[in-house]
Design an enzyme around this catalytic site. Sequence first.
Site, PDB file in Angstrom:
ATOM      1  N   SER A 151      61.603  81.618  52.193  1.00  0.00           N
ATOM      2  CA  SER A 151      60.158  81.592  52.488  1.00  0.00           C
ATOM      3  C   SER A 151      59.994  81.180  53.941  1.00  0.00           C
ATOM      4  O   SER A 151      60.873  80.527  54.519  1.00  0.00           O
ATOM      5  CB  SER A 151      59.482  80.549  51.590  1.00  0.00           C
ATOM      6  OG  SER A 151      58.194  80.238  52.084  1.00  0.00           O
ATOM      7  N   TYR A 172      58.529  72.242  47.629  1.00  0.00           N
ATOM      8  CA  TYR A 172      58.888  73.664  47.780  1.00  0.00           C
ATOM      9  C   TYR A 172      59.473  73.921  49.171  1.00  0.00           C
ATOM     10  O   TYR A 172      60.504  74.577  49.310  1.00  0.00           O
ATOM     11  CB  TYR A 172      57.637  74.521  47.549  1.00  0.00           C
ATOM     12  CG  TYR A 172      57.872  76.000  47.669  1.00  0.00           C
ATOM     13  CD1 TYR A 172      58.514  76.708  46.662  1.00  0.00           C
ATOM     14  CD2 TYR A 172      57.445  76.715  48.790  1.00  0.00           C
ATOM     15  CE1 TYR A 172      58.726  78.080  46.766  1.00  0.00           C
ATOM     16  CE2 TYR A 172      57.652  78.075  48.910  1.00  0.00           C
ATOM     17  CZ  TYR A 172      58.291  78.752  47.895  1.00  0.00           C
ATOM     18  OH  TYR A 172      58.504  80.115  48.013  1.00  0.00           O
TER      19      TYR A 172
HETATM   20  N1  LIG Z   1      54.570  84.592  46.354  1.00  0.00           N
HETATM   21  C1  LIG Z   1      54.694  84.004  47.527  1.00  0.00           C
HETATM   22  O1  LIG Z   1      53.697  83.669  48.209  1.00  0.00           O
HETATM   23  C2  LIG Z   1      56.084  83.788  48.104  1.00  0.00           C
HETATM   24  C3  LIG Z   1      56.176  83.542  49.485  1.00  0.00           C
HETATM   25  C4  LIG Z   1      57.446  83.307  50.030  1.00  0.00           C
HETATM   26  C5  LIG Z   1      58.570  83.327  49.213  1.00  0.00           C
HETATM   27  N2  LIG Z   1      58.440  83.595  47.875  1.00  0.00           N
HETATM   28  C6  LIG Z   1      59.662  83.570  47.058  1.00  0.00           C
HETATM   29  O2  LIG Z   1      59.871  84.854  46.492  1.00  0.00           O
HETATM   30  C7  LIG Z   1      60.635  84.736  45.294  1.00  0.00           C
HETATM   31  C8  LIG Z   1      59.993  85.574  44.199  1.00  0.00           C
HETATM   32  O3  LIG Z   1      58.699  85.048  43.924  1.00  0.00           O
HETATM   33  P1  LIG Z   1      57.448  85.968  43.574  1.00  0.00           P
HETATM   34  O4  LIG Z   1      56.439  85.773  44.642  1.00  0.00           O
HETATM   35  O5  LIG Z   1      57.871  87.335  43.245  1.00  0.00           O
HETATM   36  O6  LIG Z   1      56.879  85.175  42.292  1.00  0.00           O
HETATM   37  P2  LIG Z   1      56.875  85.512  40.737  1.00  0.00           P
HETATM   38  O7  LIG Z   1      56.179  86.812  40.473  1.00  0.00           O
HETATM   39  O8  LIG Z   1      56.357  84.280  40.070  1.00  0.00           O
HETATM   40  O9  LIG Z   1      58.423  85.722  40.395  1.00  0.00           O
HETATM   41  C9  LIG Z   1      59.305  84.634  40.191  1.00  0.00           C
HETATM   42  C10 LIG Z   1      60.466  85.132  39.340  1.00  0.00           C
HETATM   43  O10 LIG Z   1      61.396  84.053  39.154  1.00  0.00           O
HETATM   44  C11 LIG Z   1      61.750  84.003  37.780  1.00  0.00           C
HETATM   45  N3  LIG Z   1      62.159  82.658  37.402  1.00  0.00           N
HETATM   46  C12 LIG Z   1      61.492  81.478  37.569  1.00  0.00           C
HETATM   47  N4  LIG Z   1      62.186  80.463  37.034  1.00  0.00           N
HETATM   48  C13 LIG Z   1      63.325  81.007  36.523  1.00  0.00           C
HETATM   49  C14 LIG Z   1      64.434  80.472  35.815  1.00  0.00           C
HETATM   50  N5  LIG Z   1      64.538  79.160  35.540  1.00  0.00           N
HETATM   51  N6  LIG Z   1      65.419  81.319  35.435  1.00  0.00           N
HETATM   52  C15 LIG Z   1      65.326  82.654  35.693  1.00  0.00           C
HETATM   53  N7  LIG Z   1      64.308  83.212  36.349  1.00  0.00           N
HETATM   54  C16 LIG Z   1      63.312  82.404  36.750  1.00  0.00           C
HETATM   55  C17 LIG Z   1      60.494  84.472  37.032  1.00  0.00           C
HETATM   56  O11 LIG Z   1      60.845  85.033  35.771  1.00  0.00           O
HETATM   57  P3  LIG Z   1      60.701  84.343  34.333  1.00  0.00           P
HETATM   58  O12 LIG Z   1      59.439  83.544  34.342  1.00  0.00           O
HETATM   59  O13 LIG Z   1      60.649  85.527  33.415  1.00  0.00           O
HETATM   60  O14 LIG Z   1      61.929  83.534  34.154  1.00  0.00           O
HETATM   61  C18 LIG Z   1      60.027  85.592  37.957  1.00  0.00           C
HETATM   62  O15 LIG Z   1      60.689  86.794  37.642  1.00  0.00           O
HETATM   63  C19 LIG Z   1      60.703  83.232  44.982  1.00  0.00           C
HETATM   64  O16 LIG Z   1      61.959  82.713  45.369  1.00  0.00           O
HETATM   65  C20 LIG Z   1      59.597  82.654  45.854  1.00  0.00           C
HETATM   66  O17 LIG Z   1      59.877  81.299  46.206  1.00  0.00           O
HETATM   67  C21 LIG Z   1      57.216  83.822  47.314  1.00  0.00           C
END
Ligand SMILES: NC(=O)c1ccc[n+]([C@@H]2O[C@H](COP(=O)([O-])OP(=O)(O)OC[C@H]3O[C@@H](n4cnc5c(N)ncnc54)[C@H](OP(=O)(O)O)[C@@H]3O)[C@@H](O)[C@H]2O)c1
Length: 262
Positions: free
Chosen positions: A144, A157
């Site tokens: 991030s 975070y």
């Molecule tokens: N959205 C933002 O603003 C943002 C910005 C910068 C970086 N990111 C990063 O991008 C990545 C993806 O996030 P996203 O934005 O796509 O959010 P998201 O839609 O909430 O996706 C998060 C994913 O992680 C999985 N997950 C969470 N806990 C888990 C566990 N204990 N075991 C296995 N899987 C797990 C969830 O699946 P299940 O619930 O099915 O397990 C889901 O598929 C993350 O690392 C996040 O920190 C996000």
Amino acid sequence: MAVRQLAGKRILITGASSGIGRDLAIGLAAAGAAVILAARRADKLVELESEIRSTGGKAFSFAADVTSDADRTRLLADCESRLGGLDVLINNAGVGAMGRFDQADPQRLRQIFEVNFFALAELTRAALPMLKSGNDALIVNISSILGHRGAPLKSEYSASKFAVHGFSDAIRAELANDAIEVLLVSPSTTDSEFFDAAIEDDTRKDWKKGGAMSTEVVAAKTIKAMRKRRHEIILTFGGRVLVWLDRMIPGLANRIIAKFGQ
Ligand SMILES: NC(=O)c1ccc[n+]([C@@H]2O[C@H](COP(=O)([O-])OP(=O)(O)OC[C@H]3O[C@@H](n4cnc5c(N)ncnc54)[C@H](OP(=O)(O)O)[C@@H]3O)[C@@H](O)[C@H]2O)c1
């Protein structure tokens, strides 16, 4: 060096049940890779598996909690038995929490680090033997912009993503002679389930108010960087400005973030 070919690559993606991970899976399968989809929600993974297969892609779903040592072991065994090995590991699973550090239960810090850092590091450790015999091997860590500059109300975070950043830099150098590359991806705010899935949010803020990237764009830029053998990408102009300001004029960066970041 030549661009990385994605066709035929064996790729494991964690957090593939929604958001960025889901779009990475669709994009990489469309490029001809075989993808193993991992997350906890089996129904979402099976749905995605059928969607990819219906367009002629190769996908296999595997329900796993990345924080479980046993699940990580079974997941990698599945890569071996279904695909005969692994060429690319994408550590994408992640969670957040929003709120003041001084009012949070210490458990919040532990939970975030379990998913965002310890699981990522331990899955990487366990996958390395397979990656060492992989084809043009690569580890992609989805971090991030907060792994470059911490922000208020997201202290746990931010710290977890700084850990991912430091770990990625260290193993990139350590693995240079093993022919395994490491790509660190730093998105800004992205429109996914992330904020709804947060462990806690006691801020009542609309975190996407200032604008958010789409998950499709984050996935497309990540796939481009994988092909081009980039080591690190910051996905937005605003993100690059923030990093520059923080390095060059840290006092000003601190004042701006303290005033507008909460
Ligand atoms: N959205 C933002 O603003 C943002 C910005 C910068 C970086 N990111 C990063 O991008 C990545 C993806 O996030 P996203 O934005 O796509 O959010 P998201 O839609 O909430 O996706 C998060 C994913 O992680 C999985 N997950 C969470 N806990 C888990 C566990 N204990 N075991 C296995 N899987 C797990 C969830 O699946 P299940 O619930 O099915 O397990 C889901 O598929 C993350 O690392 C996040 O920190 C996000």
